[in-house]
Design a protein around this motif. Structure first.
Motif, PDB file in Angstrom:
ATOM      1  N   LEU A 160       3.530  -5.323  36.091  1.00  0.00           N
ATOM      2  CA  LEU A 160       3.200  -6.280  37.017  1.00  0.00           C
ATOM      3  C   LEU A 160       1.987  -5.399  38.046  1.00  0.00           C
ATOM      4  O   LEU A 160       1.175  -6.238  38.354  1.00  0.00           O
ATOM      5  CB  LEU A 160       4.309  -6.285  38.119  1.00  0.00           C
ATOM      6  CG  LEU A 160       5.678  -7.032  37.669  1.00  0.00           C
ATOM      7  CD1 LEU A 160       6.683  -7.147  38.706  1.00  0.00           C
ATOM      8  CD2 LEU A 160       5.206  -8.464  36.870  1.00  0.00           C
ATOM      9  N   ASN A 161       1.846  -4.153  37.983  1.00  0.00           N
ATOM     10  CA  ASN A 161       1.013  -3.680  38.890  1.00  0.00           C
ATOM     11  C   ASN A 161      -0.335  -3.658  38.034  1.00  0.00           C
ATOM     12  O   ASN A 161      -1.533  -3.425  38.656  1.00  0.00           O
ATOM     13  CB  ASN A 161       1.180  -2.283  39.158  1.00  0.00           C
ATOM     14  CG  ASN A 161       2.051  -1.922  40.397  1.00  0.00           C
ATOM     15  OD1 ASN A 161       1.656  -2.561  41.607  1.00  0.00           O
ATOM     16  ND2 ASN A 161       3.466  -1.382  40.192  1.00  0.00           N
ATOM     17  N   LYS A 162      -0.278  -3.840  36.839  1.00  0.00           N
ATOM     18  CA  LYS A 162      -1.599  -3.835  35.912  1.00  0.00           C
ATOM     19  C   LYS A 162      -2.133  -5.332  36.148  1.00  0.00           C
ATOM     20  O   LYS A 162      -3.355  -5.532  36.112  1.00  0.00           O
ATOM     21  CB  LYS A 162      -1.338  -3.771  34.292  1.00  0.00           C
ATOM     22  CG  LYS A 162      -1.474  -2.468  33.841  1.00  0.00           C
ATOM     23  CD  LYS A 162      -1.407  -2.730  32.447  1.00  0.00           C
ATOM     24  CE  LYS A 162      -0.533  -1.884  31.670  1.00  0.00           C
ATOM     25  NZ  LYS A 162      -0.218  -1.774  30.285  1.00  0.00           N
ATOM     26  N   LYS A 163      -1.460  -6.215  36.584  1.00  0.00           N
ATOM     27  CA  LYS A 163      -1.824  -7.470  36.664  1.00  0.00           C
ATOM     28  C   LYS A 163      -2.261  -7.721  38.258  1.00  0.00           C
ATOM     29  O   LYS A 163      -3.630  -8.302  38.486  1.00  0.00           O
ATOM     30  CB  LYS A 163      -0.927  -8.631  36.174  1.00  0.00           C
ATOM     31  CG  LYS A 163      -0.774  -8.450  34.805  1.00  0.00           C
ATOM     32  CD  LYS A 163       0.372  -9.705  34.440  1.00  0.00           C
ATOM     33  CE  LYS A 163       0.839  -9.491  33.171  1.00  0.00           C
ATOM     34  NZ  LYS A 163      -0.450  -9.805  32.051  1.00  0.00           N
ATOM     35  N   ILE A 164      -1.466  -7.234  39.000  1.00  0.00           N
ATOM     36  CA  ILE A 164      -1.894  -7.235  40.414  1.00  0.00           C
ATOM     37  C   ILE A 164      -1.155  -6.131  41.154  1.00  0.00           C
ATOM     38  O   ILE A 164      -0.054  -5.993  41.176  1.00  0.00           O
ATOM     39  CB  ILE A 164      -1.334  -8.411  41.205  1.00  0.00           C
ATOM     40  CG1 ILE A 164      -2.223  -9.915  40.535  1.00  0.00           C
ATOM     41  CG2 ILE A 164      -1.475  -8.503  42.545  1.00  0.00           C
ATOM     42  CD1 ILE A 164      -1.707 -11.096  41.194  1.00  0.00           C
ATOM     43  N   PRO A 165      -2.025  -5.369  41.924  1.00  0.00           N
ATOM     44  CA  PRO A 165      -1.334  -4.034  42.324  1.00  0.00           C
ATOM     45  C   PRO A 165      -0.544  -4.481  43.606  1.00  0.00           C
ATOM     46  O   PRO A 165      -1.021  -5.484  44.282  1.00  0.00           O
ATOM     47  CB  PRO A 165      -2.630  -3.274  42.972  1.00  0.00           C
ATOM     48  CG  PRO A 165      -3.578  -3.804  42.332  1.00  0.00           C
ATOM     49  CD  PRO A 165      -3.295  -5.055  41.716  1.00  0.00           C
ATOM     50  N   LEU A 166       0.703  -4.016  43.550  1.00  0.00           N
ATOM     51  CA  LEU A 166       1.535  -4.390  44.620  1.00  0.00           C
ATOM     52  C   LEU A 166       1.822  -3.260  45.494  1.00  0.00           C
ATOM     53  O   LEU A 166       1.803  -1.912  45.143  1.00  0.00           O
ATOM     54  CB  LEU A 166       3.408  -4.267  43.806  1.00  0.00           C
ATOM     55  CG  LEU A 166       3.308  -5.514  42.818  1.00  0.00           C
ATOM     56  CD1 LEU A 166       4.379  -5.689  42.024  1.00  0.00           C
ATOM     57  CD2 LEU A 166       3.210  -6.983  43.620  1.00  0.00           C
ATOM     58  N   THR A 167       2.180  -3.296  46.834  1.00  0.00           N
ATOM     59  CA  THR A 167       2.542  -2.154  47.701  1.00  0.00           C
ATOM     60  C   THR A 167       3.873  -1.814  47.357  1.00  0.00           C
ATOM     61  O   THR A 167       4.922  -2.447  46.453  1.00  0.00           O
ATOM     62  CB  THR A 167       2.560  -2.806  49.225  1.00  0.00           C
ATOM     63  OG1 THR A 167       3.521  -3.649  49.303  1.00  0.00           O
ATOM     64  CG2 THR A 167       0.883  -3.405  49.446  1.00  0.00           C
ATOM     65  N   LYS A 168       4.422  -0.740  47.975  1.00  0.00           N
ATOM     66  CA  LYS A 168       5.909  -0.087  47.845  1.00  0.00           C
ATOM     67  C   LYS A 168       6.620  -1.215  48.596  1.00  0.00           C
ATOM     68  O   LYS A 168       7.821  -1.292  47.954  1.00  0.00           O
ATOM     69  CB  LYS A 168       5.650   1.281  48.607  1.00  0.00           C
ATOM     70  CG  LYS A 168       5.086   2.313  47.782  1.00  0.00           C
ATOM     71  CD  LYS A 168       5.830   2.538  46.430  1.00  0.00           C
ATOM     72  CE  LYS A 168       4.987   3.595  45.769  1.00  0.00           C
ATOM     73  NZ  LYS A 168       5.305   3.507  44.252  1.00  0.00           N
ATOM     74  N   VAL A 169       6.379  -1.639  49.505  1.00  0.00           N
ATOM     75  CA  VAL A 169       7.113  -2.704  50.157  1.00  0.00           C
ATOM     76  C   VAL A 169       7.515  -3.748  49.267  1.00  0.00           C
ATOM     77  O   VAL A 169       8.475  -4.111  49.058  1.00  0.00           O
ATOM     78  CB  VAL A 169       6.731  -3.143  51.585  1.00  0.00           C
ATOM     79  CG1 VAL A 169       7.248  -4.212  52.158  1.00  0.00           C
ATOM     80  CG2 VAL A 169       6.574  -2.027  52.598  1.00  0.00           C
ATOM     81  N   GLU A 170       6.375  -4.352  48.663  1.00  0.00           N
ATOM     82  CA  GLU A 170       6.475  -5.565  47.810  1.00  0.00           C
ATOM     83  C   GLU A 170       7.442  -5.127  46.614  1.00  0.00           C
ATOM     84  O   GLU A 170       8.074  -5.876  46.185  1.00  0.00           O
ATOM     85  CB  GLU A 170       5.102  -5.988  47.262  1.00  0.00           C
ATOM     86  CG  GLU A 170       4.386  -6.552  48.414  1.00  0.00           C
ATOM     87  CD  GLU A 170       2.832  -6.734  48.079  1.00  0.00           C
ATOM     88  OE1 GLU A 170       2.314  -7.752  48.621  1.00  0.00           O
ATOM     89  OE2 GLU A 170       2.152  -6.168  47.167  1.00  0.00           O
TER      90      GLU A 170
END
Length: 193
Positions: A9-19
């Motif tokens: 998922l993070n490769k596509k769109i970086p997520l925050t820790k909360v997300e």
């Protein structure tokens, strides 16, 4: 647990820790043994599965007992019977493990909740579904336009990791040919080099 899922998922769109924590709260983890079913034809599909480890296949069985594989899924791939998942109708596919597998499962209700709660998740799912549709369209286009040899070579080029881990008779099923035809194709390609 969930390591490859969040890397994907993070490769596509970086997520925050909360997300990430929000998404994680909606996930389930499941292990399958080789030949164990995730889904059987006729049951309602309740999950989309993300493969953390192992290989799965999705297939139907005809009236003569012949298997028709429509998808393989290895680490970093999703697999499901989407029609059944979204319609609530009985599944038309079986999904089972070719190797021991570890899966991240997300139910339809969890997916719906995340689509509402996390805009980045909505963007991710749109990209994943779009890519799956493009892959399906390319596969359908190849069937009438490519020779059996060309389809096999394209499969080997596009999916070398699958080709090394899946039995030849399953590759033949995916290509819509008999194992004997695949053996002849492989022999011709080997002798032609």
């Amino acid at each position: 647990m969930y390591k490859i899922y969040f890397q994907h998922l993070n490769k596509k769109i970086p997520l925050t820790k909360v997300e990430e924590e929000l998404i994680k709260s909606h996930l389930a983890f499941k292990k399958l043994r080789k030949k164990q079913y995730l889904l059987q034809e006729g049951d309602e599909c309740k999950y989309t599965a993300f493969v953390e480890k192992g290989v799965l296949r999705s297939y139907s069985v005809d009236g003569n007992g012949g298997e028709h594989i429509v998808q393989f899924a290895i680490e970093g791939w999703f697999i499901s019977d989407l029609y059944s998942l979204f319609s609530g109708e009985p599944a038309i596919y079986n999904i089972d493990a070719i190797e021991d597998a570890e899966l991240v499962l997300i139910s339809k209700s969890a997916n719906d909740a995340l689509l509402q709660q996390c805009p980045k998740y909505q963007t991710l799912m749109l990209e994943i579904i779009t890519n799956a549709y493009i892959a399906l369209q390319r596969r359908l286009n190849a069937i009438p336009h490519l020779t059996v040899e060309e389809r096999y070579q394209k499969f080997i080029q596009q999916y070398p990791a699958i080709a090394k881990r899946v039995p030849q008779h399953m590759i033949a099923s995916y290509l819509g040919i008999t194992p004997e035809t695949l053996s002849r194709v492989r022999r011709r390609i080997t002798n032609g080099k």
